[in-house]
Write a protein that holds these residues in place. Structure first.
Motif, PDB file in Angstrom:
ATOM      1  N   TYR A 188      11.996   6.970 -12.374  1.00  0.00           N
ATOM      2  CA  TYR A 188      10.537   7.028 -12.276  1.00  0.00           C
ATOM      3  C   TYR A 188      10.009   8.470 -12.212  1.00  0.00           C
ATOM      4  O   TYR A 188       8.798   8.672 -12.106  1.00  0.00           O
ATOM      5  N   ASN A 237       4.752   3.820 -13.560  1.00  0.00           N
ATOM      6  CA  ASN A 237       4.465   3.164 -12.287  1.00  0.00           C
ATOM      7  C   ASN A 237       5.469   3.599 -11.213  1.00  0.00           C
ATOM      8  O   ASN A 237       6.246   4.532 -11.408  1.00  0.00           O
ATOM      9  N   ASP A 238       5.421   2.920 -10.057  1.00  0.00           N
ATOM     10  CA  ASP A 238       6.297   3.196  -8.925  1.00  0.00           C
ATOM     11  C   ASP A 238       7.516   2.276  -8.937  1.00  0.00           C
ATOM     12  O   ASP A 238       7.469   1.198  -9.547  1.00  0.00           O
ATOM     13  N   TYR A 252       6.701  -1.550  -7.838  1.00  0.00           N
ATOM     14  CA  TYR A 252       5.466  -2.164  -8.348  1.00  0.00           C
ATOM     15  C   TYR A 252       5.563  -3.689  -8.446  1.00  0.00           C
ATOM     16  O   TYR A 252       4.538  -4.372  -8.455  1.00  0.00           O
ATOM     17  N   MET A 305      -0.097   0.848  -6.460  1.00  0.00           N
ATOM     18  CA  MET A 305       0.395   2.087  -7.060  1.00  0.00           C
ATOM     19  C   MET A 305      -0.065   3.300  -6.256  1.00  0.00           C
ATOM     20  O   MET A 305      -1.198   3.359  -5.780  1.00  0.00           O
ATOM     21  N   GLY A 314       2.939   7.045  -9.320  1.00  0.00           N
ATOM     22  CA  GLY A 314       3.124   6.096 -10.406  1.00  0.00           C
ATOM     23  C   GLY A 314       2.318   6.397 -11.654  1.00  0.00           C
ATOM     24  O   GLY A 314       2.570   5.807 -12.710  1.00  0.00           O
ATOM     25  N   ARG A 315       1.354   7.290 -11.552  1.00  0.00           N
ATOM     26  CA  ARG A 315       0.483   7.579 -12.682  1.00  0.00           C
ATOM     27  C   ARG A 315       1.193   8.453 -13.709  1.00  0.00           C
ATOM     28  O   ARG A 315       1.972   9.346 -13.368  1.00  0.00           O
ATOM     29  N   PRO A 367       3.793  -2.774 -16.134  1.00  0.00           N
ATOM     30  CA  PRO A 367       3.572  -1.660 -15.210  1.00  0.00           C
ATOM     31  C   PRO A 367       2.588  -0.618 -15.721  1.00  0.00           C
ATOM     32  O   PRO A 367       1.962   0.083 -14.916  1.00  0.00           O
ATOM     33  N   GLU A 413      -1.039  -2.752  -8.311  1.00  0.00           N
ATOM     34  CA  GLU A 413       0.062  -2.056  -8.984  1.00  0.00           C
ATOM     35  C   GLU A 413      -0.394  -1.324 -10.239  1.00  0.00           C
ATOM     36  O   GLU A 413       0.327  -0.469 -10.773  1.00  0.00           O
ATOM     37  N   LYS A 414      -1.598  -1.614 -10.715  1.00  0.00           N
ATOM     38  CA  LYS A 414      -2.084  -0.965 -11.930  1.00  0.00           C
ATOM     39  C   LYS A 414      -2.735   0.390 -11.658  1.00  0.00           C
ATOM     40  O   LYS A 414      -3.097   1.100 -12.586  1.00  0.00           O
TER      41      LYS A 414
END
Length: 557
Positions: free
Chosen positions: A145, A172-173, A176, A190, A194-195, A219, A453-454
Motif C-alpha cells: 500500500y 486505499n488502506d 478497507y 479511509m 489511502g489516497r 477500493p 472506505e472510499k
C-alpha cells in the motif's frame, strides 16, 4: 468531487444520533420569507455547463468566461471584490500536456508485458520543467500500500532502497475491507494514507523514479473510465521554485489485469501479494529481473489560474468571517464519448456548486447583512488535486483565526428530494449541530457515510481548509428519495457514476428534479446565516485530528 452518493440501505444501517456538541445560538438562522432562488440556479448551471464554456478547464477560454461571469454576478448583487479590491486570487499553475506517450513496458520476466496509454495505463508527471520524461530499465518493486506511518508502526518501505526504481502500489488502506471502523487505519474509513495523492507523495520521498498504482474499482471507488478521462489531456499541477524536481519522474495507474500479468511474469500471484500486503509486517517484494520503461514528451505552459473571492461585509463584526466554497473548474476537453463529444461539461460536477455560491449570496443580500462578514470563494484546480483550495489554505485572504467556519458544496443532487443527507466526516466538528437544527426544520435527518472506505473526506475542497484547522461542513443529498425510495436513489447514483461522472455526458438536463437541490441549498443558507448571525466559534470535537491546529490558531499558543 466524490464519485457517487452512497447506498442508502447502508446509510440507514449506520445512522446514529449526532455527537453531543455545543448547541448553536438561538439567533435567527434566516430572515423569514427569503430563500435561495431556483431560477438563479437553473440559469447559471445551464450557462456554466454549456459547450461555450468548454468544460471550464483552468488556463483556457473556459476559465476566462467563468471568471467574467462570476465577477459580474457577484458585482450585480452588490458584493465587494474580496482580495484587496480584486475579485481574484492568482494561483500559480503549470499546464502539462503529455504527447508521444510510449507503452509502459516490462521486460526481463517470463514474458514481456506492455500496457497501452489510455485503455490499459495512464502516466504523467508533476515535474514542471522537463519537456521529456524517460524511465528506462528501472527495477520494479511491489511496495504493498506504499505507506510509511511511524505513529502506526507501519512502513511498507522498511529496509528498502527504491532510488531509481519503479514502485507498484495498491490503492486505499490495508484494512478497507473491514466491516467496522476500528483497525490500524480506522477500519473501513479511509485515512489520508489511502489516497492516491499520498501514494505518489511518499514514493517521491523514498526516491522512486516511477510510481504506478494498481487500479481496482472497489477500493478506488470509481471505474477505469474515470481514471482515463481524468489523467489524459491537459493536466494542471502547482508550480514551485524547484519545478517539482523532488517528485518521481513518472506517476500513473495500471489496469489490474495488466498488473496481474506483470506479477505472473515475475513468478508471483497478484492476489496473493495483495492479501499479504494487508498484514502488518509486510515486506516489499522485488519483481526479480523485471524492469520498467516508459517515455513521453510534455508541452509545458506556466500560467496563473484564479480563485474568485467575493465579500458581503458584516454590520457589527466585519472582521469575523463565514466561508462558503465550491470549485468552478472541470476537465475541459476529455476522452470523447462514442458520439464524438469530447467536452466534459461538468454540469453536476460542479456547475451546481458554483451556481449555489451565487444563489446563496443573492439570498443573503436580500435578507440583509449579518453581524459577521460572509465570503463566497470559488476555487480552481479541484479536479487536478484541490490545487486552488490548497493555495487559499496556504495563503488565506481572510485569516483562519478570524474565520468562524463554513460550508463546502460539491455536486448537488439532481435526483430529487431525499429524506436524508449524508454528512462527509460526520461527528468531526460542532458544525454538525447547526446542520441538525436546519434539518429538523425540514423533517429530514443526517446520516453517516455508508462507504467511508472510499475516502470522500479527502476528495473535496473542505479538506484543504480542515488541514489548517478551519471547521467546514460538507454534506450531500442522500438516496432515500421521497419519490421512489432507496431503489430510485441508488439507481440514479449508479447511473450518474457509470454514465456521466467525469465524462462528456455530465450535461445540463431540463428534466432534472430540482427539489433536492433547493432543499439542500436552504440547508446551506440556514447553516451559513446562523453562523454569520451568532457569536459562537464552533470547533472540532475533542480528540479530532484538526482540533489542536484550530486551538493553536485561535489562541496563538
Amino acid at each position: 468531487m466524490r464519485s457517487s452518493i452512497a447506498a442508502v440501505a447502508a446509510v440507514l444501517a449506520l445512522s446514529s444520533p449526532l455527537v453531543a456538541q455545543a448547541a448553536p445560538t438561538k439567533a435567527a438562522a434566516a430572515k423569514k420569507g427569503v430563500e435561495p432562488s431556483l431560477d438563479t440556479m437553473k440559469r447559471l448551471v445551464k450557462e456554466l455547463s454549456s459547450d461555450a464554456f468548454e468544460g471550464r478547464a483552468p488556463g483556457t477560454s473556459g476559465e476566462e468566461k467563468t471568471l467574467a461571469l462570476l465577477a459580474a454576478e457577484f458585482g450585480k448583487l452588490g458584493l465587494k471584490p474580496g482580495n484587496k479590491g480584486s475579485w481574484f486570487q492568482d494561483v500559480p499553475l503549470v499546464e502539462i500536456n503529455a504527447k508521444n506517450v510510449s507503452h509502459l513496458s516490462f521486460s526481463g520476466g517470463k514474458a514481456a508485458v506492455t500496457a497501452a496509454y489510455g485503455p490499459e495505463m495512464v502516466v504523467g508527471t508533476y515535474r514542471t520543467t522537463q519537456p521529456h520524461i524517460e524511465v528506462k530499465n528501472s527495477p520494479v518493486v511491489f511496495v504493498g500500500y506504499g505507506i510509511n506511518a511511524p505513529e502506526k508502526g507501519w512502513n511498507d518501505y522498511a529496509g528498502l532502497d527504491v532510488k531509481g526504481k519503479t514502485v507498484i502500489i495498491l490503492v486505499n488502506d490495508p484494512d478497507y475491507e473491514t466491516q467496522g471502523l476500528t483497525g490500524p487505519f480506522n477500519g473501513r474509513a479511509m485515512t489520508y494514507y489511502g489516497r492516491w495523492t499520498y501514494k505518489f507523495e511518499e514514493a517521491a520521498r523514498q526516491g522512486a523514479a516511477a510510481a504506478i498504482i494498481v487500479h481496482d474499482t472497489v477500493p478506488a471507488a470509481y471505474g477505469w473510465n474515470v481514471v482515463q478521462s481524468s489523467w489524459t489531456g491537459a493536466q494542471h499541477v502547482a508550480d514551485s521554485a524547484n519545478g517539482n524536481a523532488d517528485q518521481a519522474q513518472a506517476i500513473g495507474w495500471i489496469q489490474k489485469d495488466k498488473a496481474a500479468a506483470l506479477f505472473a511474469s515475475a513468478g508471483l500471484d497478484l492476489d496473493q501479494q495483495m492479501a499479504a500486503a494487508k498484514r502488518k509486517g509486510f515486506k516489499a517484494v522485488p519483481l526479480t529481473g523485471v524492469v520498467a520503461s516508459v517515455s513521453f514528451d510534455n508541452d509545458l505552459r506556466k500560467h496563473s489560474s484564479k480563485n474568485v473571492v467575493a465579500l458581503l461585509p458584516g454590520k457589527t463584526r466585519p472582521d469575523e468571517y463565514v466561508l462558503y466554497s465550491a470549485h468552478w473548474d472541470h476537465l475541459g476537453h476529455c476522452q470523447a464519448a462514442p458520439d464524438g463529444d469530447d467536452i466534459c461539461n461538468g454540469a453536476v460536477d460542479n456547475a451546481t456548486g458554483t451556481a449555489a455560491l451565487v444563489a446563496l449570496a443573492e439570498a443573503n443580500v436580500k435578507a440583509g447583512p449579518t453581524d459577521r462578514s460572509q465570503v463566497f470563494l470559488a476555487v480552481t484546480g479541484e479536479e487536478s488535486g484541490l490545487l486552488g483550495s490548497a493555495y487559499y489554505g496556504a495563503h488565506p485572504v481572510f485569516p483562519f483565526r478570524q474565520t468562524v467556519g463554513g460550508v463546502n458544496m460539491d455536486a448537488l443532487s439532481v435526483a430529487g428530494l431525499a429524506k436524508n443527507v449524508v454528512v462527509i466526516g460526520k461527528g468531526k466538528s460542532q458544525l454538525d449541530a447547526y446542520l441538525d437544527r436546519a434539518l429538523a426544520g425540514q423533517g429530514r435527518v443526517a446520516t453517516l457515510e455508508p462507504t467511508p472506505e472510499k475516502g470522500f473526506y479527502y476528495r473535496s475542497d473542505h479538506f484543504s481548509f480542515a488541514k489548517h484547522g478551519l471547521p467546514m461542513l460538507y454534506f450531500e443529498g442522500g438516496e432515500d428519495l421521497v419519490k421512489g425510495g432507496t431503489a430510485a436513489g441508488m439507481a440514479a447514483a449508479e447511473d450518474y457514476t457509470k454514465n456521466r461522472y467525469h465524462g462528456p455526458k455530465d450535461e445540463y438536463d431540463p428534466n432534472w428534479d430540482w427539489s433536492g437541490v433547493l432543499a439542500d441549498l436552504k440547508l446551506y443558507y440556514t447553516v451559513g446565516r446562523d453562523l454569520a448571525t451568532s457569536a459562537d466559534w464552533p470547533n472540532w470535537v475533542e480528540g479530532d485530528e484538526f482540533r489542536a491546529i484550530r486551538d493553536k490558531d485561535r489562541t496563538g499558543q
